[in-house]
Scaffold this motif. Structure first.
Motif, PDB file in Angstrom:
ATOM      1  N   ALA A  47       0.833  -1.206   0.000  1.00  0.00           N
ATOM      2  CA  ALA A  47       0.000   0.000   0.000  1.00  0.00           C
ATOM      3  C   ALA A  47       0.868   1.257   0.000  1.00  0.00           C
ATOM      4  N   LEU A  48       1.903   1.257   0.799  1.00  0.00           N
ATOM      5  CA  LEU A  48       2.791   2.416   0.844  1.00  0.00           C
ATOM      6  C   LEU A  48       3.483   2.618  -0.501  1.00  0.00           C
ATOM      7  N   GLY A  49       3.917   1.539  -1.111  1.00  0.00           N
ATOM      8  CA  GLY A  49       4.545   1.640  -2.429  1.00  0.00           C
ATOM      9  C   GLY A  49       3.598   2.170  -3.480  1.00  0.00           C
ATOM     10  N   ALA A  50       2.354   1.709  -3.446  1.00  0.00           N
ATOM     11  CA  ALA A  50       1.363   2.179  -4.422  1.00  0.00           C
ATOM     12  C   ALA A  50       1.041   3.657  -4.224  1.00  0.00           C
ATOM     13  N   LEU A  51       1.087   4.120  -2.999  1.00  0.00           N
ATOM     14  CA  LEU A  51       0.805   5.528  -2.740  1.00  0.00           C
ATOM     15  C   LEU A  51       1.985   6.423  -3.082  1.00  0.00           C
ATOM     16  N   LEU A  52       3.198   5.944  -2.850  1.00  0.00           N
ATOM     17  CA  LEU A  52       4.374   6.781  -3.026  1.00  0.00           C
ATOM     18  C   LEU A  52       4.949   6.768  -4.437  1.00  0.00           C
ATOM     19  N   PHE A  53       4.782   5.682  -5.176  1.00  0.00           N
ATOM     20  CA  PHE A  53       5.441   5.559  -6.473  1.00  0.00           C
ATOM     21  C   PHE A  53       5.111   6.705  -7.428  1.00  0.00           C
ATOM     22  N   PRO A  54       3.840   7.075  -7.606  1.00  0.00           N
ATOM     23  CA  PRO A  54       3.566   8.203  -8.523  1.00  0.00           C
ATOM     24  C   PRO A  54       4.216   9.506  -8.066  1.00  0.00           C
ATOM     25  N   GLU A  55       4.289   9.706  -6.765  1.00  0.00           N
ATOM     26  CA  GLU A  55       4.911  10.927  -6.245  1.00  0.00           C
ATOM     27  C   GLU A  55       6.417  10.922  -6.478  1.00  0.00           C
ATOM     28  N   ILE A  56       7.027   9.751  -6.442  1.00  0.00           N
ATOM     29  CA  ILE A  56       8.472   9.661  -6.693  1.00  0.00           C
ATOM     30  C   ILE A  56       8.784  10.125  -8.113  1.00  0.00           C
ATOM     31  N   LEU A  57       7.979   9.714  -9.068  1.00  0.00           N
ATOM     32  CA  LEU A  57       8.252  10.031 -10.471  1.00  0.00           C
ATOM     33  C   LEU A  57       8.217  11.527 -10.764  1.00  0.00           C
ATOM     34  N   TYR A  58       7.391  12.255 -10.056  1.00  0.00           N
ATOM     35  CA  TYR A  58       7.238  13.677 -10.336  1.00  0.00           C
ATOM     36  C   TYR A  58       7.784  14.558  -9.207  1.00  0.00           C
ATOM     37  N   SER A  59       8.695  14.032  -8.409  1.00  0.00           N
ATOM     38  CA  SER A  59       9.225  14.795  -7.278  1.00  0.00           C
ATOM     39  C   SER A  59      10.324  15.765  -7.686  1.00  0.00           C
ATOM     40  N   THR A  60      10.948  15.557  -8.833  1.00  0.00           N
ATOM     41  CA  THR A  60      11.988  16.467  -9.317  1.00  0.00           C
ATOM     42  C   THR A  60      11.629  16.909 -10.732  1.00  0.00           C
ATOM     43  N   GLU A  61      12.428  17.817 -11.259  1.00  0.00           N
ATOM     44  CA  GLU A  61      12.169  18.299 -12.622  1.00  0.00           C
ATOM     45  C   GLU A  61      12.493  17.237 -13.663  1.00  0.00           C
ATOM     46  N   SER A  62      13.409  16.330 -13.331  1.00  0.00           N
ATOM     47  CA  SER A  62      13.812  15.288 -14.261  1.00  0.00           C
ATOM     48  C   SER A  62      13.320  13.930 -13.765  1.00  0.00           C
ATOM     49  N   ILE A  63      12.632  13.203 -14.627  1.00  0.00           N
ATOM     50  CA  ILE A  63      12.149  11.878 -14.236  1.00  0.00           C
ATOM     51  C   ILE A  63      13.330  10.937 -13.993  1.00  0.00           C
ATOM     52  N   LEU A  64      14.431  11.130 -14.726  1.00  0.00           N
ATOM     53  CA  LEU A  64      15.606  10.277 -14.557  1.00  0.00           C
ATOM     54  C   LEU A  64      16.157  10.375 -13.137  1.00  0.00           C
ATOM     55  N   THR A  65      16.326  11.580 -12.618  1.00  0.00           N
ATOM     56  CA  THR A  65      16.842  11.719 -11.252  1.00  0.00           C
ATOM     57  C   THR A  65      15.837  11.199 -10.230  1.00  0.00           C
ATOM     58  N   ALA A  66      14.547  11.357 -10.513  1.00  0.00           N
ATOM     59  CA  ALA A  66      13.528  10.839  -9.606  1.00  0.00           C
ATOM     60  C   ALA A  66      13.573   9.313  -9.553  1.00  0.00           C
ATOM     61  N   VAL A  67      13.703   8.675 -10.707  1.00  0.00           N
ATOM     62  CA  VAL A  67      13.774   7.208 -10.751  1.00  0.00           C
ATOM     63  C   VAL A  67      15.045   6.714 -10.064  1.00  0.00           C
ATOM     64  N   LEU A  68      16.166   7.378 -10.320  1.00  0.00           N
ATOM     65  CA  LEU A  68      17.412   6.974  -9.660  1.00  0.00           C
ATOM     66  C   LEU A  68      17.331   7.169  -8.148  1.00  0.00           C
ATOM     67  N   GLY A  69      16.660   8.216  -7.701  1.00  0.00           N
ATOM     68  CA  GLY A  69      16.436   8.411  -6.270  1.00  0.00           C
ATOM     69  C   GLY A  69      15.561   7.312  -5.692  1.00  0.00           C
ATOM     70  N   GLY A  70      14.525   6.926  -6.432  1.00  0.00           N
ATOM     71  CA  GLY A  70      13.672   5.816  -5.991  1.00  0.00           C
ATOM     72  C   GLY A  70      14.437   4.510  -5.906  1.00  0.00           C
ATOM     73  N   ILE A  71      15.320   4.271  -6.863  1.00  0.00           N
ATOM     74  CA  ILE A  71      16.161   3.060  -6.834  1.00  0.00           C
ATOM     75  C   ILE A  71      17.096   3.100  -5.636  1.00  0.00           C
ATOM     76  N   CYS A  72      17.682   4.274  -5.369  1.00  0.00           N
ATOM     77  CA  CYS A  72      18.561   4.425  -4.205  1.00  0.00           C
ATOM     78  C   CYS A  72      17.800   4.117  -2.912  1.00  0.00           C
ATOM     79  N   ALA A  73      16.592   4.667  -2.788  1.00  0.00           N
ATOM     80  CA  ALA A  73      15.787   4.409  -1.593  1.00  0.00           C
ATOM     81  C   ALA A  73      15.449   2.928  -1.477  1.00  0.00           C
ATOM     82  N   THR A  74      15.131   2.293  -2.594  1.00  0.00           N
ATOM     83  CA  THR A  74      14.796   0.871  -2.576  1.00  0.00           C
ATOM     84  C   THR A  74      15.984   0.033  -2.128  1.00  0.00           C
ATOM     85  N   VAL A  75      17.164   0.341  -2.634  1.00  0.00           N
ATOM     86  CA  VAL A  75      18.367  -0.405  -2.251  1.00  0.00           C
ATOM     87  C   VAL A  75      18.646  -0.237  -0.754  1.00  0.00           C
ATOM     88  N   LEU A  76      18.526   0.982  -0.268  1.00  0.00           N
ATOM     89  CA  LEU A  76      18.781   1.212   1.158  1.00  0.00           C
ATOM     90  C   LEU A  76      17.751   0.512   2.040  1.00  0.00           C
TER      91      LEU A  76
END
Length: 101
Positions: A47-76
């Motif tokens: 549930a938390l992942g489903a709520l947060l994932f769309p926000e991760i994609l649009y949290s920065t001006e670049s989708i690439l940095t947002a996705v890489l940030g999401g990957i970093c958070a997932t790894v940690l």
């Protein structure tokens, strides 16, 4: 008008209460199966992942940095790091990526 609102609030409370009490009464003293327990343990994460994932994609001006940030958070998180380390590390990674892109 006010009476109708009060009735709606009371009925909502009763329905919510019954939805919580009925399973408690039906399964009193019974242990859930190992499969059911493991399934229920993953519901908050899903549930938390489903709520947060769309926000991760649009949290920065670049989708690439947002996705890489999401990957970093997932790894940690997979490495079972403290939440402060996860948040701080991800913010740092996204900040550095935004400086370079």
């Amino acid at each position: 008008m006010m009476n109708r609102a009060i009735v709606m609030i009371l009925l909502t409370g009763v329905v919510t209460y019954l939805a919580r009490v009925i399973p408690l009464l039906l399964y009193r003293g019974k242990e859930p199966s190992k499969f059911l327990r493991s399934f229920l343990e993953y519901i908050p994460y899903a549930a938390l992942g489903a709520l947060l994932f769309p926000e991760i994609l649009y949290s920065t001006e670049s989708i690439l940095t947002a996705v890489l940030g999401g990957i970093c958070a997932t790894v940690l998180i997979i490495k079972k790091q403290n939440m402060i380390i996860v948040v701080g590390g991800t913010i740092l990674v996204v900040y550095i990526l935004n400086l370079s892109f």
